[in-house]
Design a protein around this motif. Structure first.
Motif, short mmCIF file in Angstrom:
data_model
loop_
_atom_site.label_atom_id
_atom_site.label_comp_id
_atom_site.label_asym_id
_atom_site.label_seq_id
_atom_site.Cartn_x
_atom_site.Cartn_y
_atom_site.Cartn_z
N PHE A 43 2.29 9.09 -6.34
CA PHE A 43 2.90 10.62 -6.33
C PHE A 43 3.91 10.86 -7.09
O PHE A 43 4.18 12.05 -7.71
CB PHE A 43 3.06 11.10 -4.85
CG PHE A 43 1.73 11.14 -3.96
CD1 PHE A 43 0.63 11.97 -4.27
CD2 PHE A 43 1.59 10.44 -2.86
CE1 PHE A 43 -0.52 11.99 -3.81
CE2 PHE A 43 0.24 10.35 -2.21
CZ PHE A 43 -0.64 10.97 -2.80
N TYR A 44 4.97 9.97 -7.26
CA TYR A 44 5.99 10.07 -8.29
C TYR A 44 5.82 10.14 -9.58
O TYR A 44 6.19 10.99 -10.22
CB TYR A 44 7.02 8.78 -7.98
CG TYR A 44 7.98 8.71 -8.99
CD1 TYR A 44 9.24 9.48 -8.52
CD2 TYR A 44 7.96 8.41 -9.98
CE1 TYR A 44 10.33 9.59 -9.60
CE2 TYR A 44 9.19 8.11 -10.94
CZ TYR A 44 10.11 8.88 -10.77
OH TYR A 44 11.44 8.87 -11.62
N ALA A 54 -3.33 -2.21 -10.63
CA ALA A 54 -3.18 -1.28 -9.23
C ALA A 54 -2.62 -0.07 -9.19
O ALA A 54 -2.84 1.04 -8.82
CB ALA A 54 -2.52 -2.41 -8.00
N LYS A 55 -1.44 -0.21 -10.02
CA LYS A 55 -0.40 0.79 -10.44
C LYS A 55 -1.30 2.18 -11.11
O LYS A 55 -1.10 3.20 -10.61
CB LYS A 55 0.67 0.72 -10.78
CG LYS A 55 1.72 -0.45 -10.04
CD LYS A 55 2.79 -0.87 -11.13
CE LYS A 55 4.02 0.00 -10.88
NZ LYS A 55 4.96 -0.56 -11.46
N GLU A 91 0.92 -1.36 0.07
CA GLU A 91 -0.24 0.21 0.06
C GLU A 91 0.91 1.38 0.10
O GLU A 91 0.68 2.29 -0.64
CB GLU A 91 -0.88 0.01 1.24
CG GLU A 91 -2.06 1.06 1.31
CD GLU A 91 -2.90 1.03 2.31
OE1 GLU A 91 -2.91 2.09 3.12
OE2 GLU A 91 -3.43 -0.06 2.63
N GLU A 92 1.87 1.39 0.90
CA GLU A 92 2.69 2.56 0.89
C GLU A 92 3.67 2.61 -0.20
O GLU A 92 3.94 3.74 -0.96
CB GLU A 92 3.80 2.15 2.04
CG GLU A 92 3.22 2.28 3.46
CD GLU A 92 3.99 1.99 4.40
OE1 GLU A 92 4.12 2.72 5.60
OE2 GLU A 92 4.89 1.10 4.50
N LYS A 93 4.21 1.42 -1.02
CA LYS A 93 4.72 1.60 -2.27
C LYS A 93 3.77 2.22 -3.39
O LYS A 93 4.33 2.84 -4.42
CB LYS A 93 5.30 0.12 -2.59
CG LYS A 93 6.34 -0.47 -1.81
CD LYS A 93 6.45 -1.82 -2.41
CE LYS A 93 7.59 -2.68 -1.55
NZ LYS A 93 7.84 -4.00 -1.87
N LYS A 106 5.97 11.54 2.33
CA LYS A 106 5.80 10.22 2.55
C LYS A 106 7.20 9.66 2.84
O LYS A 106 7.17 8.55 3.63
CB LYS A 106 4.97 9.71 1.29
CG LYS A 106 4.65 8.34 1.39
CD LYS A 106 3.58 8.12 2.98
CE LYS A 106 3.41 6.52 3.18
NZ LYS A 106 2.65 6.37 4.23
N VAL A 107 8.24 9.88 1.95
CA VAL A 107 9.42 9.30 2.03
C VAL A 107 10.10 9.65 3.32
O VAL A 107 10.75 8.84 3.88
CB VAL A 107 10.47 9.79 0.76
CG1 VAL A 107 11.79 9.37 1.23
CG2 VAL A 107 10.03 9.26 -0.54
N GLU A 108 9.95 10.75 3.75
CA GLU A 108 10.52 11.00 5.30
C GLU A 108 9.82 10.48 6.31
O GLU A 108 10.50 9.94 7.02
CB GLU A 108 10.06 12.68 5.33
CG GLU A 108 11.01 13.65 4.82
CD GLU A 108 12.72 13.40 4.81
OE1 GLU A 108 12.86 13.17 6.01
OE2 GLU A 108 13.27 13.27 3.85
N GLU A 109 8.20 10.33 5.91
CA GLU A 109 7.88 9.38 7.08
C GLU A 109 8.35 7.89 6.87
O GLU A 109 8.70 7.17 7.99
CB GLU A 109 6.31 9.13 6.84
CG GLU A 109 5.33 10.24 6.95
CD GLU A 109 4.12 10.24 6.73
OE1 GLU A 109 3.53 9.17 6.27
OE2 GLU A 109 3.37 11.48 6.26
#
Length: 87
Positions: free
Chosen positions: A31-32, A54-55, A23-25, A77-80
Motif C-alpha cells: 500500500f505504501y 514477493a514484494k 505478511e503484514e510487512k 493498517k498502521v493504526e491496527e
C-alpha cells in the motif's frame, strides 16, 4: 487531510517495537508503494529472488487502486499494527 495522516503513519511504523509478520510487512509495503508511486511499473523479478518477487507480487495486486485509497488503507493498517504493538 490524507497526506498528513499518511506521513504520520509512515513515521509511526518505524517506531513499532513488537514483531510484525512478514505478511503484514508485505501488505503495508504494497500500500505504501501504491500510495507513493501508483501502479507497479517494474518488470517481475526472477523467481530465484524470493524477497523481490514477493514484494513485486504484493505491490502488483493493488494495480488500478488510486493513490488516495492506498493511503487510506495504509493508514488503517498502521493504526491496527500500533494497537497490536501496545497490547
Amino acid at each position: 487531510m490524507c497526506q498528513v495522516e499518511f506521513e504520520l503513519a509512515c513515521a509511526a511504523i518505524k517506531q513499532l517495537k513488537g514483531p510484525v509478520s512478514d505478511e503484514e510487512k508485505l501488505l503495508v509495503y504494497s500500500f505504501y508503494k501504491q500510495a507513493t508511486q501508483g501502479d507497479c511499473n517494474i518488470p517481475s523479478p526472477p523467481a530465484s529472488d524470493v524477497k523481490a518477487k514477493a514484494k513485486w507480487e504484493a505491490w502488483n495486486v493493488n494495480k488500478g487502486m488510486s493513490k488516495m485509497d492506498a493511503m487510506r488503507i495504509y493508514i488503517t493498517k498502521v493504526e491496527e499494527l500500533k494497537k497490536k504493538d501496545t497490547g
